[in-house]
Every structure is written in C-alpha cells, then in structure tokens.
Design an enzyme around this catalytic site. Structure first.
Site, PDB file in Angstrom:
ATOM      1  N   CYS A 243      34.917  46.137  33.799  1.00 52.87           N
ATOM      2  CA  CYS A 243      36.169  45.360  33.780  1.00 52.87           C
ATOM      3  C   CYS A 243      37.340  46.179  33.251  1.00 52.87           C
ATOM      4  CB  CYS A 243      35.996  44.055  33.015  1.00 52.87           C
ATOM      5  SG  CYS A 243      35.404  44.266  31.344  1.00 52.87           S
TER       6      CYS A 243
ATOM      7  N   GLY B  69      34.173  37.325  34.772  1.00 50.48           N
ATOM      8  CA  GLY B  69      34.000  37.431  36.223  1.00 50.48           C
ATOM      9  C   GLY B  69      35.345  37.544  36.916  1.00 50.48           C
ATOM     10  N   SER B  70      35.381  37.046  38.133  1.00 50.08           N
ATOM     11  CA  SER B  70      36.572  37.254  38.962  1.00 50.08           C
ATOM     12  C   SER B  70      37.645  36.187  38.723  1.00 50.08           C
ATOM     13  CB  SER B  70      36.169  37.230  40.437  1.00 50.08           C
ATOM     14  OG  SER B  70      35.735  35.936  40.791  1.00 50.08           O
TER      15      SER B  70
ATOM     16  N   GLU C  87      42.122  44.330  41.977  1.00 51.81           N
ATOM     17  CA  GLU C  87      40.946  44.939  41.366  1.00 51.81           C
ATOM     18  C   GLU C  87      39.901  45.230  42.445  1.00 51.81           C
ATOM     19  OE1 GLU C  87      38.450  42.556  38.716  1.00 51.81           O
ATOM     20  OE2 GLU C  87      38.366  44.274  37.363  1.00 51.81           O
TER      21      GLU C  87
ATOM     22  N   THR D 135      37.122  32.684  40.542  1.00 55.11           N
ATOM     23  CA  THR D 135      36.143  31.815  39.867  1.00 55.11           C
ATOM     24  C   THR D 135      36.732  31.283  38.558  1.00 55.11           C
ATOM     25  OG1 THR D 135      34.350  33.083  40.846  1.00 55.11           O
ATOM     26  CG2 THR D 135      33.770  31.677  38.996  1.00 55.11           C
ATOM     27  N   GLY D 136      37.454  32.128  37.848  1.00 58.15           N
ATOM     28  CA  GLY D 136      38.105  31.674  36.608  1.00 58.15           C
ATOM     29  C   GLY D 136      39.024  30.485  36.856  1.00 58.15           C
TER      30      GLY D 136
ATOM     31  N   LYS E   1      24.142  31.013  32.572  1.00 66.48           N
ATOM     32  CA  LYS E   1      23.962  31.194  34.009  1.00 66.48           C
ATOM     33  C   LYS E   1      24.210  32.650  34.369  1.00 66.48           C
ATOM     34  CE  LYS E   1      26.050  31.343  37.741  1.00 66.48           C
ATOM     35  NZ  LYS E   1      25.143  32.277  38.408  1.00 66.48           N
TER      36      LYS E   1
ATOM     37  N   GLU F 216      37.451  35.948  30.923  1.00 66.37           N
ATOM     38  CA  GLU F 216      37.693  37.402  30.916  1.00 66.37           C
ATOM     39  C   GLU F 216      37.583  37.832  32.374  1.00 66.37           C
ATOM     40  OE1 GLU F 216      37.547  40.731  31.524  1.00 66.37           O
ATOM     41  OE2 GLU F 216      35.747  41.232  30.357  1.00 66.37           O
TER      42      GLU F 216
HETATM   43  P1  ADP Z   1      32.084  38.765  41.153  1.00 64.82           P
HETATM   44  O1  ADP Z   1      33.075  38.801  42.277  1.00 64.82           O
HETATM   45  O2  ADP Z   1      32.215  39.855  40.194  1.00 64.82           O
HETATM   46  O3  ADP Z   1      30.680  38.492  41.587  1.00 64.82           O
HETATM   47  P2  ADP Z   1      32.290  36.054  40.361  1.00 64.82           P
HETATM   48  O4  ADP Z   1      33.393  35.430  39.606  1.00 64.82           O
HETATM   49  O5  ADP Z   1      32.039  35.586  41.737  1.00 64.82           O
HETATM   50  O6  ADP Z   1      32.562  37.575  40.268  1.00 64.82           O
HETATM   51  O7  ADP Z   1      30.927  35.927  39.567  1.00 64.82           O
HETATM   52  C1  ADP Z   1      30.823  35.912  38.171  1.00 64.82           C
HETATM   53  C2  ADP Z   1      29.917  34.774  37.778  1.00 64.82           C
HETATM   54  O8  ADP Z   1      30.529  33.559  38.187  1.00 64.82           O
HETATM   55  C3  ADP Z   1      28.547  34.796  38.423  1.00 64.82           C
HETATM   56  O9  ADP Z   1      27.577  34.361  37.485  1.00 64.82           O
HETATM   57  C4  ADP Z   1      28.684  33.797  39.541  1.00 64.82           C
HETATM   58  O10 ADP Z   1      27.470  33.201  39.916  1.00 64.82           O
HETATM   59  C5  ADP Z   1      29.587  32.776  38.894  1.00 64.82           C
HETATM   60  N1  ADP Z   1      30.286  31.917  39.865  1.00 64.82           N
HETATM   61  C6  ADP Z   1      30.678  32.225  41.118  1.00 64.82           C
HETATM   62  N2  ADP Z   1      31.284  31.160  41.706  1.00 64.82           N
HETATM   63  C7  ADP Z   1      31.262  30.144  40.807  1.00 64.82           C
HETATM   64  C8  ADP Z   1      31.730  28.792  40.808  1.00 64.82           C
HETATM   65  N3  ADP Z   1      32.307  28.249  41.872  1.00 64.82           N
HETATM   66  N4  ADP Z   1      31.537  28.065  39.691  1.00 64.82           N
HETATM   67  C9  ADP Z   1      30.960  28.598  38.600  1.00 64.82           C
HETATM   68  N5  ADP Z   1      30.492  29.852  38.542  1.00 64.82           N
HETATM   69  C10 ADP Z   1      30.634  30.631  39.629  1.00 64.82           C
END
Ligand code: ADP
Length: 494
Positions: free
Chosen positions: A299, A241-242, A398, A245-246, A188, A264
């Site tokens: 990162c 990612g963030s 961050e 979300t993690g 994704k 990560e």
């Molecule tokens: P950033 O703030 O850097 O955009 P995110 O964590 O939002 O970081 O995004 C990193 C990835 O996680 C992207 O592919 C985003 O679509 C995905 N993402 C965001 N929200 C969700 C969620 N609720 N469940 C799964 N994946 C998500």
C-alpha cells in the site's frame, strides 16, 4: 532459513479449509467451496469454504455471545496478556510454516514474507499484549463536588476485512489491538489469501484464546464481506483494501447500524529525489526496492518517482539498472528477490496500466511485460515508465503492481505541487542533504507518513494511516487502540 526446509513445506498438500466459528472448523452452510489457485504456477492448491451471509451471521452471533458473556473481555488484563504473548510465541515457532503457506497462495517472495508476515505479526501481537495493561483512563479536572471518570471500554464485536498482499501482518495490525482491548473479532481474509490467516487463528486457540472470540469466515467479499458490513451486530469495521470497497463499507454502515468504519485504502506515493541528495546510488537502490518488492503490491509503495531535472537521466539510469538486475521468479526460491503477482486479473490489470501509460505519452525504460509464462504462474518484469505527466493515469491511479512512473520537476515548489496533486495521501519520501528543505517538505507533503533519505522504514511504535482518499484511522502504535475502544464518562456527585 534453508531452501531444503522451504522445499519440504511446499511439497505438503493442503487439506480443504473451512470457516473457524465458535472454536470449530465448519463448512459453508450450503457446502460450497472455492478453489485456491497458486500464483506460483497457476495450479489449484486446495479449496476454502465459500461462505454465505448465513455463515457470516453465525460467526458474528458467536462473537457477540463471546463478548457479552465476558469470557475474554472480563478476564484480568494479566490473563489476556498471557494468552496474546503465548500466541506471539506460537506464531514465531511456526514462522516458516506460516510464511510458506502464505506465499503459496499470495506469491510474495519468501525473503520478504518471513519478515513481513509471521515475523511482523508476532511482533505486533506482542506489542499490544504488552500495552494492554498500560493504558489508563482519566480523572477529569471538574468542579470539586464532582468526580468525573473517563474510561475506555471495548467496543464489542469488531469486523476485520483483510487484503491479500500481507495477510498476517495486516491481520495482526487489526487483531492485536482489537483483542488486547477485550473485543471479539470476526475476520474475513481476502479470496486469494486465506490460508495463513486460518492457520494463525488456529494458533490463537492453541494459545488459549476462548472459542468465539476470534472467528474466521472465508469467501467472496461481495457476499460475506457485505453481510459483515450490513450486520446490525458488528460495532466497528476495520478494513485495508481498495477505494471502491471502502466506499461500499461506508454505505453498508449508513444502511445498517452506523458502525464505525476505519479504512486504509492505498496510495500513489511520491518518492522525491532532489539533486542535492547525498548518495544517489543508495537512493536508487532504496527507491527500486520501495516500488518493486512484493511485485509492487504494497500500500505504501513509492510508485511515483519525482526526480529533479538536473539529475533525471543519471538517476533514472541507476534505477533502471537495478530493476534489470532484480531476479524475479518462483517466490519460494531463495535466489529470487521478487515473487509472483497475486492473481491473473491483477497481472492483466497491471499490463493494462502500462498500455494506457504508453498511450498517454509515457516511455518504457524497462520491463512492461509478463515473464516466465511457461511456469503457468503470474510474473511481471519490474517496469519503469518515464515522461509520465502529473495528470496521466499512471500518476493518478493506484496500480498495485511493479510499475514505477517517473516525472521530472524543476524546483521545490513544483515538486510539492506535483506530489500533492492526487486524491491519495498515504506515504512518500524526500531525498535531500538539506536539513531545512527536508523539514519544509515534511510539512508540505500531504500524507500520513513521510520518509526522509530512506523509503518504507517503520515499526510498531509509529502509526500508519493516510489522509484524503487513502483512508482514515491508523494501524499500529498506541493510537490504534482508540479504534477499538469507546470512551465512557462517569459523572459522580460527591
Ligand atoms: P483488492 O482490489 O486489493 O483485491 P478489495 O478491496 O477488492 O481490494 O479487497 C480487499 C478485501 O475486501 C478482500 O478481503 C475482499 O474480499 C473484500 N471485499 C471485496 N468486496 C467487498 C464488498 N463488497 N464488501 C465487503 N468486503 C469486500
């Protein structure tokens, strides 16, 4: 790399993009699409499928069948290696096309993108292709009437959620080891950086990867990412990612099939400059690159500059001069050293952090504002804030933008205390001519990576991963293979 070739590629229109499921491009089940905005000038570049949970589940089902019937996992290692090697070759052959496509939706300066994106991705795929038949199981030293075999088996279906800052590089960090081990993958991409990953996946098919072994579903994280996280049929979830979300991904796992989740999550990495550093000019130049390249959307960015008080003013003046000399602008213009911020919300967030930093006592040494507004794109001046207290927001959160916070320290003990006083622990650096001090600092700084007298150097042979709230698990190196395999013990009575 020639400007004319870049200009030819950027002039091409991009057709609306679809999911890649079971080797075919298909639209969203409800036909929905979402616009892809170019951070270069704010225009609509094209659209991608706005996936539904149903789309994600179809992709996972395809990957599951593709794994269970052994179309990839049961191929001889030499055959899998051949396909992955061919894929790496195709990525290299199409490097400029992939790099320009990626820059058009994510905004990274092309000079960096060409190396860090297709260049790095091809190298990573090749590294794991070469490794796949060199990892053996074990015979355990058990009692003499038993033969105990410990083998490494593929996990099955891997879900990979990728961010927008380096989609190909980070995508390859997951795809290389996952596919080398025989798994099927559903990928994704991030909402704002799907295009180059879709094209790279298409090249995998061309290289001979069987249909269904790599599926790509685009759309919103909260919809398709959530469906992936909650799936009962994804065995391992890998993510960059963030932090928020993690955390959600861990919850999804707990609410579904307890899939292993590797995160990560970025950092607030300390870049520590002692007065005994050998070459302050070099330290300043590398420190500036270490925070400002890709507009700070890295990162491991060295976003906290800790400077020993005796050299504070002199050193900060050097970094400020370098920052002011950096050419920021159109990322597809080879004359520019720094490109665009990925999106308007990201730019607004960066500016918000600057405002907060000032409110909390920080002083702007340079930058702090949006630039090139007439372009319609999202550009920010390299920004340096001094007098940042170790507990200030800018020292703790961050930003993921071109914003450097500077803090002073008196001695080694204070440097260590400040460096370790965040929730993160991804990367860092120490600049010193003292060998013993360098080793003491390596031990004392709680991060997954520490640089000495440089910043940001790495290759495929070394792991990248964090401690604390920077995540768990490692990308790159042979250690990454552990994420994509299960250990199987066979206890055989002789
Ligand atoms: P950033 O703030 O850097 O955009 P995110 O964590 O939002 O970081 O995004 C990193 C990835 O996680 C992207 O592919 C985003 O679509 C995905 N993402 C965001 N929200 C969700 C969620 N609720 N469940 C799964 N994946 C998500």
């Amino acid at each position: 790399m020639k400007q004319t070739d870049i200009d030819t590629l950027r002039a091409k229109s991009i057709s609306p993009q679809q999911h890649l499921i079971e080797g075919k491009f298909v639209p969203a089940s409800d036909g929905a699409t979402m616009d892809i905005i170019s951070p270069i000038d704010g225009t609509v570049l094209t659209s991608v499928a706005r996936g539904t949970a149903q789309d994600m589940n179809a992709a996972i089902a395809s990957a599951r069948v593709g794994f269970d019937d052994g179309r990839w996992a049961n191929q001889p290692p030499a055959a899998r290696k051949k396909v992955l090697m061919k894929w790496a070759e195709l990525i290299e052959k199409h490097a400029l096309e992939l790099a320009v496509l990626g820059v058009r939706d994510n905004g990274t300066e092309i000079g960096m993108a060409i190396k860090a994106e297709p260049g790095s991705a091809a190298g990573t795929i090749r590294y794991y292709a070469e490794a796949l038949d060199k990892v053996n199981g074990e015979i355990a030293p058990t009692q003499s009437d038993v033969l105990a075999l410990v083998s490494k088996e593929p996990v099955g279906v891997v879900g990979a959620i990728i961010p927008w800052n380096f989609p190909l590089m980070i995508g390859a960090w997951k795809l290389g080891p996952a596919l080398a081990c025989g798994n099927s993958v559903v990928l994704k991409p991030a909402e704002t950086a799907s295009l180059s990953l879709i094209r790279m996946a298409e090249l995998a098919l061309e290289a001979g990867l069987p249909a269904g072994v790599l599926n790509v579903v685009t759309g919103q994280g909260a919809v398709v990412g959530e469906a992936m996280g909650l799936s009962m049929d994804v065995d391992v979830l890998v993510f960059t990612g963030s932090g928020p979300t993690g955390r959600r991904l861990l919850e999804y796992s707990a609410r579904s099939n307890l899939k292993r989740v590797y995160l990560e999550l970025g950092g607030k990495s300390p870049n520590i400059v002692f007065a005994d550093a050998t070459n302050l000019d070099e330290a300043a130049a590398v420190s500036a690159a270490g925070i400002f390249r890709n507009s700070g959307q890295v990162c491991i960015a060295g976003s906290r500059l800790l400077v020993q008080e005796d050299i504070h003013d002199e050193f900060v003046a050097k970094v400020v001069a370098i920052a002011q000399g950096m050419r920021v602008g159109d990322p597809l213009d080879l004359n520019n050293q720094i490109g665009a911020v990925n999106s308007l919300p990201q730019l607004e967030q960066n500016l918000g952090f600057v405002k907060t930093a000032i409110a909390e006592g920080g002083e702007i040494a340079t930058g702090g504002q949006q630039i090139h507004t007439q372009s319609g794109g999202y550009y920010m001046a390299p920004t340096i804030v001094t007098q940042v207290r170790p507990d200030a927001t800018l020292a703790q959160k961050e930003v993921f933008g071109p914003v450097l916070g500077v803090t002073t320290f008196k001695d080694e003990a204070e440097a260590i205390k400040i460096a370790n006083a965040t929730d993160f622990g991804l990367s860092g650096a120490v600049w010193t001519s003292g060998l013993s001090r360098a080793h003491r600092m390596i031990k004392a700084i709680r991060t997954g990576v520490i640089h000495v007298n440089t910043y940001g150097g790495a290759d495929n042979t070394v792991p990248l991963g964090g401690v604390g709230q920077s995540g768990n698990g490692h990308d790159k190196s042979l250690h990454a293979l552990d994420k994509y395999t299960n250990l199987k013990t066979a206890w055989i009575k002789l």
